[in-house]
Design a protein around this motif. Structure first.
Motif, PDB file in Angstrom:
ATOM      1  N   ALA A   1       0.823  -1.210   0.000  1.00  0.00           N
ATOM      2  CA  ALA A   1       0.000   0.000   0.000  1.00  0.00           C
ATOM      3  C   ALA A   1       0.857   1.261   0.000  1.00  0.00           C
ATOM      4  O   ALA A   1       0.627   2.181  -0.800  1.00  0.00           O
ATOM      5  N   LEU A   2       1.835   1.334   0.880  1.00  0.00           N
ATOM      6  CA  LEU A   2       2.669   2.537   0.957  1.00  0.00           C
ATOM      7  C   LEU A   2       3.574   2.698  -0.263  1.00  0.00           C
ATOM      8  O   LEU A   2       3.629   3.797  -0.835  1.00  0.00           O
ATOM      9  N   PRO A   3       4.281   1.652  -0.706  1.00  0.00           N
ATOM     10  CA  PRO A   3       5.082   1.828  -1.932  1.00  0.00           C
ATOM     11  C   PRO A   3       4.248   2.250  -3.140  1.00  0.00           C
ATOM     12  O   PRO A   3       4.675   3.103  -3.921  1.00  0.00           O
ATOM     13  N   LEU A   4       3.062   1.672  -3.305  1.00  0.00           N
ATOM     14  CA  LEU A   4       2.216   2.054  -4.437  1.00  0.00           C
ATOM     15  C   LEU A   4       1.736   3.498  -4.301  1.00  0.00           C
ATOM     16  O   LEU A   4       1.645   4.227  -5.290  1.00  0.00           O
ATOM     17  N   ALA A   5       1.435   3.911  -3.072  1.00  0.00           N
ATOM     18  CA  ALA A   5       1.008   5.293  -2.864  1.00  0.00           C
ATOM     19  C   ALA A   5       2.128   6.264  -3.211  1.00  0.00           C
ATOM     20  O   ALA A   5       1.896   7.312  -3.835  1.00  0.00           O
ATOM     21  N   LEU A   6       3.351   5.933  -2.805  1.00  0.00           N
ATOM     22  CA  LEU A   6       4.488   6.785  -3.149  1.00  0.00           C
ATOM     23  C   LEU A   6       4.730   6.790  -4.652  1.00  0.00           C
ATOM     24  O   LEU A   6       5.065   7.833  -5.237  1.00  0.00           O
ATOM     25  N   LEU A   7       4.560   5.625  -5.287  1.00  0.00           N
ATOM     26  CA  LEU A   7       4.731   5.556  -6.744  1.00  0.00           C
ATOM     27  C   LEU A   7       3.682   6.403  -7.459  1.00  0.00           C
ATOM     28  O   LEU A   7       3.990   7.108  -8.433  1.00  0.00           O
TER      29      LEU A   7
ATOM     30  N   GLY B 164      -6.386  17.322  -9.814  1.00  0.00           N
ATOM     31  CA  GLY B 164      -7.262  16.284  -9.255  1.00  0.00           C
ATOM     32  C   GLY B 164      -6.514  15.009  -8.952  1.00  0.00           C
ATOM     33  O   GLY B 164      -6.706  14.385  -7.897  1.00  0.00           O
ATOM     34  N   LEU B 165      -5.630  14.595  -9.860  1.00  0.00           N
ATOM     35  CA  LEU B 165      -4.823  13.404  -9.616  1.00  0.00           C
ATOM     36  C   LEU B 165      -3.894  13.609  -8.420  1.00  0.00           C
ATOM     37  O   LEU B 165      -3.609  12.666  -7.673  1.00  0.00           O
ATOM     38  N   GLY B 166      -3.432  14.847  -8.233  1.00  0.00           N
ATOM     39  CA  GLY B 166      -2.584  15.127  -7.083  1.00  0.00           C
ATOM     40  C   GLY B 166      -3.287  14.872  -5.771  1.00  0.00           C
ATOM     41  O   GLY B 166      -2.721  14.286  -4.841  1.00  0.00           O
ATOM     42  N   TRP B 167      -4.551  15.298  -5.689  1.00  0.00           N
ATOM     43  CA  TRP B 167      -5.309  15.028  -4.458  1.00  0.00           C
ATOM     44  C   TRP B 167      -5.591  13.541  -4.287  1.00  0.00           C
ATOM     45  O   TRP B 167      -5.546  13.020  -3.162  1.00  0.00           O
ATOM     46  N   LEU B 168      -5.878  12.840  -5.366  1.00  0.00           N
ATOM     47  CA  LEU B 168      -6.049  11.389  -5.263  1.00  0.00           C
ATOM     48  C   LEU B 168      -4.785  10.743  -4.712  1.00  0.00           C
ATOM     49  O   LEU B 168      -4.849   9.864  -3.837  1.00  0.00           O
ATOM     50  N   ALA B 169      -3.636  11.157  -5.221  1.00  0.00           N
ATOM     51  CA  ALA B 169      -2.377  10.571  -4.758  1.00  0.00           C
ATOM     52  C   ALA B 169      -2.132  10.879  -3.288  1.00  0.00           C
ATOM     53  O   ALA B 169      -1.699  10.006  -2.520  1.00  0.00           O
ATOM     54  N   LEU B 170      -2.421  12.115  -2.862  1.00  0.00           N
ATOM     55  CA  LEU B 170      -2.209  12.470  -1.461  1.00  0.00           C
ATOM     56  C   LEU B 170      -3.174  11.724  -0.540  1.00  0.00           C
ATOM     57  O   LEU B 170      -2.793  11.269   0.546  1.00  0.00           O
ATOM     58  N   ILE B 171      -4.426  11.593  -0.964  1.00  0.00           N
ATOM     59  CA  ILE B 171      -5.391  10.827  -0.156  1.00  0.00           C
ATOM     60  C   ILE B 171      -4.965   9.373  -0.075  1.00  0.00           C
ATOM     61  O   ILE B 171      -5.051   8.733   0.986  1.00  0.00           O
ATOM     62  N   GLY B 172      -4.471   8.834  -1.188  1.00  0.00           N
ATOM     63  CA  GLY B 172      -3.965   7.466  -1.161  1.00  0.00           C
ATOM     64  C   GLY B 172      -2.800   7.308  -0.208  1.00  0.00           C
ATOM     65  O   GLY B 172      -2.695   6.311   0.519  1.00  0.00           O
ATOM     66  N   LEU B 173      -1.916   8.290  -0.168  1.00  0.00           N
ATOM     67  CA  LEU B 173      -0.782   8.237   0.752  1.00  0.00           C
ATOM     68  C   LEU B 173      -1.255   8.310   2.201  1.00  0.00           C
ATOM     69  O   LEU B 173      -0.770   7.570   3.070  1.00  0.00           O
TER      70      LEU B 173
ATOM     71  N   LEU C   9      -2.570   6.430  -9.907  1.00  0.00           N
ATOM     72  CA  LEU C   9      -1.497   5.812 -10.682  1.00  0.00           C
ATOM     73  C   LEU C   9      -1.931   5.608 -12.132  1.00  0.00           C
ATOM     74  O   LEU C   9      -1.173   5.909 -13.075  1.00  0.00           O
ATOM     75  N   ALA C  10      -3.150   5.101 -12.328  1.00  0.00           N
ATOM     76  CA  ALA C  10      -3.653   4.913 -13.693  1.00  0.00           C
ATOM     77  C   ALA C  10      -3.783   6.236 -14.415  1.00  0.00           C
ATOM     78  O   ALA C  10      -3.437   6.358 -15.607  1.00  0.00           O
ATOM     79  N   GLY C  11      -4.263   7.260 -13.717  1.00  0.00           N
ATOM     80  CA  GLY C  11      -4.397   8.570 -14.331  1.00  0.00           C
ATOM     81  C   GLY C  11      -3.050   9.158 -14.710  1.00  0.00           C
ATOM     82  O   GLY C  11      -2.911   9.802 -15.769  1.00  0.00           O
ATOM     83  N   ALA C  12      -2.040   8.955 -13.845  1.00  0.00           N
ATOM     84  CA  ALA C  12      -0.703   9.459 -14.163  1.00  0.00           C
ATOM     85  C   ALA C  12      -0.137   8.765 -15.397  1.00  0.00           C
ATOM     86  O   ALA C  12       0.435   9.407 -16.278  1.00  0.00           O
ATOM     87  N   VAL C  13      -0.311   7.448 -15.460  1.00  0.00           N
ATOM     88  CA  VAL C  13       0.178   6.708 -16.633  1.00  0.00           C
ATOM     89  C   VAL C  13      -0.560   7.162 -17.889  1.00  0.00           C
ATOM     90  O   VAL C  13       0.050   7.410 -18.943  1.00  0.00           O
ATOM     91  N   GLY C  14      -1.885   7.275 -17.791  1.00  0.00           N
ATOM     92  CA  GLY C  14      -2.648   7.738 -18.946  1.00  0.00           C
ATOM     93  C   GLY C  14      -2.237   9.130 -19.379  1.00  0.00           C
ATOM     94  O   GLY C  14      -2.110   9.427 -20.584  1.00  0.00           O
ATOM     95  N   GLY C  15      -2.016  10.024 -18.412  1.00  0.00           N
ATOM     96  CA  GLY C  15      -1.589  11.364 -18.747  1.00  0.00           C
ATOM     97  C   GLY C  15      -0.221  11.390 -19.405  1.00  0.00           C
ATOM     98  O   GLY C  15       0.011  12.152 -20.357  1.00  0.00           O
TER      99      GLY C  15
ATOM    100  N   LEU D 292      -8.228   2.700  -3.161  1.00  0.00           N
ATOM    101  CA  LEU D 292      -9.324   3.475  -3.737  1.00  0.00           C
ATOM    102  C   LEU D 292      -8.849   4.793  -4.323  1.00  0.00           C
ATOM    103  O   LEU D 292      -9.467   5.325  -5.253  1.00  0.00           O
ATOM    104  N   ALA D 293      -7.779   5.344  -3.798  1.00  0.00           N
ATOM    105  CA  ALA D 293      -7.230   6.582  -4.336  1.00  0.00           C
ATOM    106  C   ALA D 293      -5.913   6.349  -5.058  1.00  0.00           C
ATOM    107  O   ALA D 293      -5.638   6.989  -6.074  1.00  0.00           O
TER     108      ALA D 293
END
Length: 792
Positions: free
Chosen positions: A348-354, A453-462, A480-486, A474-475
């Motif tokens: 969970a934490l490594p993926l959130a940081l990624l 918006g993706l930034g807030w998702l990433a921070l909430i996930g962290l 991560l998918a949004g960052a890859v798509g972007g 959930l975040a």
């Protein structure tokens, strides 16, 4: 140095030539993904009575529901005795080794605090065993057969009991399992979890521990959700995912449940170190613990869901080696079309940081490539917080307004017909996102808002990865998918098909994860916490902003009337969502009226002081409804007169005294030593009751030790007049022996004895409810309490 920022017209991650076609294709794809995710949550069709004997059949199980829930059967009542006799007969007819565990047990969990003392009960658990061929442990299938005093418990928990009986039939019809399977039908769950506590801590069959499958219900329909596990659950989740035919469960639900002050029988097994899973269906909670929880209310599809999963898991746990069920870590898991996705919780934490790193990289590259300026990135991030805050608040205000117009909702976990209201909350969240986006996209730019918006998702996930790791996905995964798509859009032609495909796939990930969560949150938390569902709906909207952008005219390049038309077109989605909110909320209010089939729940109790002859009507309604208002005048405190009721805020009013006896307290022995006095007493109810209580006045004595019905109980000194108390559920007619060692503070020790039965119809001054007024589903509805002070 990067290229200079492009004008606002170019500040989008996608710029397809055929914008309407691209928008339509993306929407169709996301609707298809969402439909697939939601359809996969549906319970299965119930199987007929002639289904193969090795399968679970809801039609075969349902007659057991009618037998168990034919009438209210609170623990200790004659009706509960009849249910127990029926269960014994069914299990013995299957050839199972069956016994009744008859004992006194102490509470599990934290249920009795409001009742003013340590809770105990006389319990009679029905226990049956299917021996294994080469056991490595024991599989325990658990449900409670008692019900609350206010309803027959068709769903809670006759459905669970029926599931176990039909599962037992299917297992006995097939080859014997490798591991022992023990069927545990517990008593006094509603009172204090005392039956489960007695079995888990004392029964010989529980000595070797094992794996527990506990079956519950808090509604009448919906998918069966595996909402709680024992710690270090990765191995359990793996088995659940492959063996349960309908594996609906989320690690987020486990995190939420662990944080809430809720308990089921599963708590008692967790306290004793068992591994296991806890499952229930939740929707239709308006009837929970009420007179409407009758057999006819049980959704046969949910019953089939319970049975399919229970039988599948019983067979798999009956086959595998049970000695190694603790994996050393929890799993992150969630439903996806076709099954259950899972990965180790420590990721969970490594993926959130990624994910956070991915969003930062997206923002940096977008700036380098001239899609956004640093100022716009900062503005986009700051502004993206607005819908995250506004939508949940708006949803809570919407429900507060509806509740003010219809006060009876305060006594329900959820409305009788909540669908329209749920859709209204989703429309409201959509309106907030669309309005915010329409107002900010021209000034800040679509790319900056999407990255923000993706930034807030990433921070909430962290944040979730730190405080509630099971919910971080959930975040984190949408971010991560949004960052890859972007990032894909930055390395391909913005006017080609690849960018639209990339952002649509990223949005599809968010839809797959967040849409089922939003749908499941409504029945789990009720409309009173609809703001939580609105929050996750907003997170879904933020993850899908590049697709939402396709619904709007391209930013920039228009002047005069063309620009005005573009702005008006951009406001259409927000206006449509706002209009839908009003229409849906209004429709819900019109459709979900209280009537004889869906009565307004009301709460009323009666309390009599047999010593003074004073009586009162009591209600926990914060704002009394019309019927309740006939009995109560205003706020009262009854903790001194009725410590067994507790110190919660109540409304009260005078009542005519009934000719009812208080429980009798007889002193059998009274001895004194230096500084201590030992009182041996018998507390005997003088009528058919479901509980008795005894409290000691802290001004006259301090209790040093207590023994109740042969059991030593912990001594907890509470604040207030009554420092020590016990609550005994299902007392036998001959009463219970209580031995107290006290340190006297005066010549006489004062004790307050109380008992409680159910039903107000025979009381003087009681007027029957009209057809559209019902009984609230609580443990104290219709309680009739009689108390007396004894001075020894």
């Amino acid at each position: 140095m990067g290229a200079p920022p492009s004008p606002a017209a170019d500040q989008a991650l996608t710029r397809p030539h055929r914008r309407p076609l691209a928008a339509l294709a993306a929407l169709v794809a996301l609707v298809a993904v969402g439909a697939g995710a939601l359809l996969d949550l549906r319970p299965p069709a119930p199987r007929a009575v002639d289904a193969p004997s090795g399968e679970f059949s809801a039609s075969r199980a349902y007659p057991h529901v009618t037998q168990v829930a034919g009438r209210p059967h609170v623990a200790g009542s004659p009706a509960n005795d009849e249910v127990r006799g029926y269960l014994e007969g069914v299990l013995r007819d299957l050839g199972l080794q069956t016994q009744v565990q008859d004992t006194v047990a102490e509470e599990a969990g934290q249920l009795s605090g409001a009742a003013g003392g340590t809770a105990l009960a006389r319990v009679r658990n029905v226990v049956a065993r299917l021996p294994g061929t080469d056991p490595t442990g024991t599989v325990f299938l658990v449900a409670h057969y008692d019900a609350v005093q206010s309803g027959p418990g068709g769903n809670d928990d006759a459905a669970g009991v029926a599931t176990i009986l039909e599962t037992a039939r299917a297992l006995t019809d097939g080859p014997p399992p490798r591991n022992d399977v023990v069927f545990v039908l517990t008593d006094a769950e509603e009172a204090c979890l005392c039956g489960a506590s007695a079995f888990a801590s004392e029964h010989p069959l529980a000595a070797g521990k094992g794996v527990v499958l506990n079956l519950e219900a808090r509604g009448r329909t919906g998918p069966v959700i595996m909402f709680e596990t024992s710690p270090e659950n990765a191995r359990l989740v793996e088995i659940f995912g492959r063996a349960a035919p309908h594996p609906v469960g989320t690690s987020f639900a486990v995190e939420v449940y662990r944080a809430l002050p809720n308990d089921t029988d599963f708590t008692a097994f967790l306290d004793e170190g068992f591994a296991g899973l806890n499952a229930a269906y939740l929707d239709g909670a308006a009837i929970y613990h009420s007179p409407l929880d009758i057999p006819d209310s049980v959704d046969r599809a949910s019953l089939q869901n319970h049975g399919d999963n229970t039988l599948g898991l019983a067979r798999e746990f009956g086959r595998v080696d049970l000695a190694d069920l603790r994996a050393g870590h929890d799993a992150t898991y969630f439903p996806v079309p076709g099954g259950l996705a899972r990965y180790p919780g420590w990721l969970a934490l490594p993926l959130a940081l990624l994910a956070l790193a991915g969003v930062v990289a997206l923002g940096w590259l977008a700036h380098r490539r001239g899609r956004v300026t640093a100022g716009r990135l900062a503005a986009g991030f700051g502004l993206a917080l607005v819908p995250i805050v506004v939508a949940p608040i708006a949803a809570q205000l919407l429900w507060a307004g509806i509740g003010a117009l219809r006060p009876g909702y305060a006594e329900l976990l959820d409305p009788y017909r909540p669908t329209w209201y749920r859709l209204a909350v989703l429309s409201l969240a959509t309106a907030v996102v669309f309005t915010w986006y329409a107002l900010t996209r021209r000034r800040v730019g679509p790319a900056a808002l999407a990255i923000g918006g993706l930034g807030w998702l990433a921070l909430i996930g962290l944040l979730l990865a730190v405080v509630a790791p099971g919910g971080a996905y959930l975040a984190t995964l949408p971010a991560l998918a949004g960052a890859v798509g972007g990032l894909v859009t930055l390395f391909t032609r913005p006017d080609g098909p690849v960018p639209v495909t990339a952002v649509t796939v990223a949005a599809a990930v968010a839809v797959t994860l967040l849409l089922p969560t939003v749908v499941l949150l409504f029945p789990a938390l009720g409309m009173a916490m609809g703001g939580v569902a609105a929050l996750f709906a907003v997170l879904l909207g933020l993850a899908a902003l590049p697709v939402i952008e396709l619904l709007h005219p391209r930013v920039g390049g228009q002047r005069g009337m063309a620009a005005l038309r573009a702005r008006r077109l951009g406001a259409v989605p927000a206006g449509a969502a706002a209009l839908a909110t009003v229409v849906l909320a209004g429709t819900g209010f019109a459709v979900d009226r209280f009537d004889a089939t869906h009565p307004a729940p009301t709460h009323l109790m009666y309390a009599l002081d047999a010593g003074t002859g004073q009586a009162s009507w009591l209600s926990h309604e914060a704002e009394p409804q019309t019927w309740t208002d006939e009995y109560v005048d205003g706020p009262v405190q009854v903790a001194d007169e009725f410590p067994g009721i507790g110190g919660d805020a109540l409304l009260g009013g005078p009542a005519q005294p009934a000719d009812l006896p208080a429980p009798r307290l007889d002193v059998q022995a009274d001895s004194a030593e230096t500084g201590a006095r030992t009182l041996t007493m018998r507390l005997t109810p003088q009528r058919q009751v479901r509980l008795v209580t005894l409290h000691v006045d802290a001004n006259t004595a301090t209790v040093r030790s207590a023994r109740v019905a042969g059991r030593q109980v912990p001594v907890e000194q509470r604040e207030g007049r009554w420092g020590f108390g016990i609550v005994f559920h299902a007392p036998p007619p001959e009463g219970i022996e209580i031995i107290l060692v006290v340190e006297p503070k005066s010549d006489r020790v004062e004790l307050r004895a109380m008992d409680a039965s159910d039903g107000l119809d025979a009381l003087p001054g009681f007027r029957p409810r009209p057809p559209d007024v019902g009984v609230a589903g609580t443990h104290s509805s219709e309680m009739l309490a009689v108390a007396r002070t004894y001075s020894l």
